[in-house]
Design a protein around this motif. Structure first.
Motif, mmCIF file in Angstrom:
data_model
loop_
_atom_site.group_PDB
_atom_site.id
_atom_site.type_symbol
_atom_site.label_atom_id
_atom_site.label_comp_id
_atom_site.label_asym_id
_atom_site.label_seq_id
_atom_site.Cartn_x
_atom_site.Cartn_y
_atom_site.Cartn_z
ATOM 1 N N ARG A 102 8.882 15.778 -20.326
ATOM 2 C CA ARG A 102 7.702 15.791 -19.450
ATOM 3 C C ARG A 102 7.128 14.376 -19.365
ATOM 4 O O ARG A 102 6.092 14.077 -19.938
ATOM 5 C CB ARG A 102 6.629 16.728 -20.000
ATOM 6 C CG ARG A 102 6.944 18.204 -19.986
ATOM 7 C CD ARG A 102 6.924 18.815 -18.576
ATOM 8 N NE ARG A 102 5.746 18.521 -17.800
ATOM 9 C CZ ARG A 102 4.641 19.277 -17.771
ATOM 10 N NH1 ARG A 102 4.578 20.367 -18.486
ATOM 11 N NH2 ARG A 102 3.628 18.938 -17.018
ATOM 12 N N PRO A 103 7.796 13.464 -18.658
ATOM 13 C CA PRO A 103 7.329 12.081 -18.617
ATOM 14 C C PRO A 103 5.960 11.900 -17.967
ATOM 15 O O PRO A 103 5.352 10.844 -18.094
ATOM 16 C CB PRO A 103 8.422 11.354 -17.828
ATOM 17 C CG PRO A 103 9.157 12.412 -17.097
ATOM 18 C CD PRO A 103 9.000 13.676 -17.894
ATOM 19 N N ASP A 104 5.454 12.948 -17.309
ATOM 20 C CA ASP A 104 4.127 12.870 -16.714
ATOM 21 C C ASP A 104 3.023 13.055 -17.758
ATOM 22 O O ASP A 104 1.868 12.694 -17.515
ATOM 23 C CB ASP A 104 3.972 13.909 -15.602
ATOM 24 C CG ASP A 104 4.242 15.324 -16.090
ATOM 25 O OD1 ASP A 104 5.223 15.510 -16.852
ATOM 26 O OD2 ASP A 104 3.492 16.238 -15.704
ATOM 27 N N HIS A 133 5.322 9.139 -24.067
ATOM 28 C CA HIS A 133 5.394 10.275 -23.148
ATOM 29 C C HIS A 133 6.105 11.420 -23.843
ATOM 30 O O HIS A 133 6.903 11.208 -24.752
ATOM 31 C CB HIS A 133 6.093 9.904 -21.831
ATOM 32 C CG HIS A 133 7.545 9.605 -21.973
ATOM 33 N ND1 HIS A 133 8.029 8.335 -22.178
ATOM 34 C CD2 HIS A 133 8.640 10.414 -21.952
ATOM 35 C CE1 HIS A 133 9.338 8.377 -22.268
ATOM 36 N NE2 HIS A 133 9.741 9.629 -22.144
ATOM 37 N N ARG A 134 5.769 12.623 -23.422
ATOM 38 C CA ARG A 134 6.368 13.812 -24.027
ATOM 39 C C ARG A 134 7.796 13.949 -23.539
ATOM 40 O O ARG A 134 8.073 13.821 -22.345
ATOM 41 C CB ARG A 134 5.557 15.051 -23.667
ATOM 42 C CG ARG A 134 6.030 16.281 -24.396
ATOM 43 C CD ARG A 134 5.072 17.399 -24.231
ATOM 44 N NE ARG A 134 5.615 18.603 -24.823
ATOM 45 C CZ ARG A 134 4.968 19.728 -24.928
ATOM 46 N NH1 ARG A 134 3.729 19.807 -24.485
ATOM 47 N NH2 ARG A 134 5.526 20.779 -25.469
ATOM 48 N N GLU A 135 8.711 14.218 -24.462
ATOM 49 C CA GLU A 135 10.116 14.356 -24.100
ATOM 50 C C GLU A 135 10.282 15.546 -23.157
ATOM 51 O O GLU A 135 9.797 16.643 -23.423
ATOM 52 C CB GLU A 135 10.943 14.558 -25.364
ATOM 53 C CG GLU A 135 12.410 14.337 -25.154
ATOM 54 C CD GLU A 135 13.147 14.285 -26.480
ATOM 55 O OE1 GLU A 135 13.524 13.184 -26.883
ATOM 56 O OE2 GLU A 135 13.315 15.358 -27.085
ATOM 57 N N TRP A 194 7.473 13.245 -28.913
ATOM 58 C CA TRP A 194 6.923 12.175 -28.089
ATOM 59 C C TRP A 194 7.776 10.928 -28.277
ATOM 60 O O TRP A 194 8.165 10.603 -29.385
ATOM 61 C CB TRP A 194 5.485 11.885 -28.479
ATOM 62 C CG TRP A 194 4.582 13.048 -28.204
ATOM 63 C CD1 TRP A 194 4.354 14.118 -29.009
ATOM 64 C CD2 TRP A 194 3.826 13.266 -27.028
ATOM 65 N NE1 TRP A 194 3.492 14.995 -28.396
ATOM 66 C CE2 TRP A 194 3.152 14.489 -27.182
ATOM 67 C CE3 TRP A 194 3.646 12.552 -25.844
ATOM 68 C CZ2 TRP A 194 2.306 15.005 -26.209
ATOM 69 C CZ3 TRP A 194 2.804 13.070 -24.882
ATOM 70 C CH2 TRP A 194 2.140 14.285 -25.065
ATOM 71 N N LYS A 196 1.345 11.837 -21.086
ATOM 72 C CA LYS A 196 1.333 10.615 -21.880
ATOM 73 C C LYS A 196 0.214 10.648 -22.901
ATOM 74 O O LYS A 196 -0.795 11.321 -22.712
ATOM 75 C CB LYS A 196 1.167 9.400 -20.984
ATOM 76 C CG LYS A 196 2.306 9.237 -19.999
ATOM 77 C CD LYS A 196 2.212 7.945 -19.242
ATOM 78 C CE LYS A 196 3.250 7.865 -18.172
ATOM 79 N NZ LYS A 196 4.534 7.449 -18.608
ATOM 80 N N GLU A 243 7.105 4.698 -25.200
ATOM 81 C CA GLU A 243 7.438 4.145 -23.892
ATOM 82 C C GLU A 243 7.126 2.651 -23.832
ATOM 83 O O GLU A 243 7.853 1.877 -23.219
ATOM 84 C CB GLU A 243 6.619 4.890 -22.829
ATOM 85 C CG GLU A 243 6.888 4.499 -21.417
ATOM 86 C CD GLU A 243 6.108 5.379 -20.470
ATOM 87 O OE1 GLU A 243 5.289 4.838 -19.707
ATOM 88 O OE2 GLU A 243 6.303 6.615 -20.501
ATOM 89 N N ARG A 272 11.228 8.116 -31.517
ATOM 90 C CA ARG A 272 10.737 9.469 -31.261
ATOM 91 C C ARG A 272 9.884 9.935 -32.421
ATOM 92 O O ARG A 272 10.221 9.706 -33.579
ATOM 93 C CB ARG A 272 11.924 10.411 -31.065
ATOM 94 C CG ARG A 272 12.753 10.034 -29.861
ATOM 95 C CD ARG A 272 14.054 10.789 -29.792
ATOM 96 N NE ARG A 272 13.796 12.186 -29.479
ATOM 97 C CZ ARG A 272 14.464 13.199 -30.010
ATOM 98 N NH1 ARG A 272 15.421 12.987 -30.871
ATOM 99 N NH2 ARG A 272 14.180 14.431 -29.690
#
Length: 87
Positions: free
Chosen positions: A65-67, A61-63, A42, A69, A45, A31
């Motif tokens: 908010r996996p959408d 990816h944002r912790e 972030w 990147k 991944e 992280r």
């Protein structure tokens, strides 16, 4: 997962821009906190080695908010100018 390639290993040994520390300290699941006005966490991944890139690329990816990147070179991530490691 990075594949073992003897030519890339030799190139990394003679490459003065990237140190072995930068290349080996980041792993999937690590992280990082962005250094911005409104920092975000972030998570790494994937680490990809591409033939056209001099350095491996880190896809994060944002912790929460996996959408969302980001892709950054491993060498740039190791410099600590935009991201710092967090727990």
């Amino acid at each position: 997962m990075q594949s073992l390639n003897p030519f890339k290993a030799v190139r990394r040994l003679v490459d003065t821009d990237a140190t072995s520390e930068e290349m080996g300290e980041v792993a999937v699941g690590d992280r990082f906190q962005s250094i911005e006005k409104q920092p975000a966490i972030w998570m790494v991944e994937r680490i990809a080695t591409l033939s056209w890139s001099r350095y491996p690329l880190v896809i994060m990816h944002r912790e929460g908010r996996p959408d969302l990147k980001k892709t950054i070179s491993l060498a740039e991530l190791g410099k600590g100018t935009h991201f710092r490691r967090t727990l």
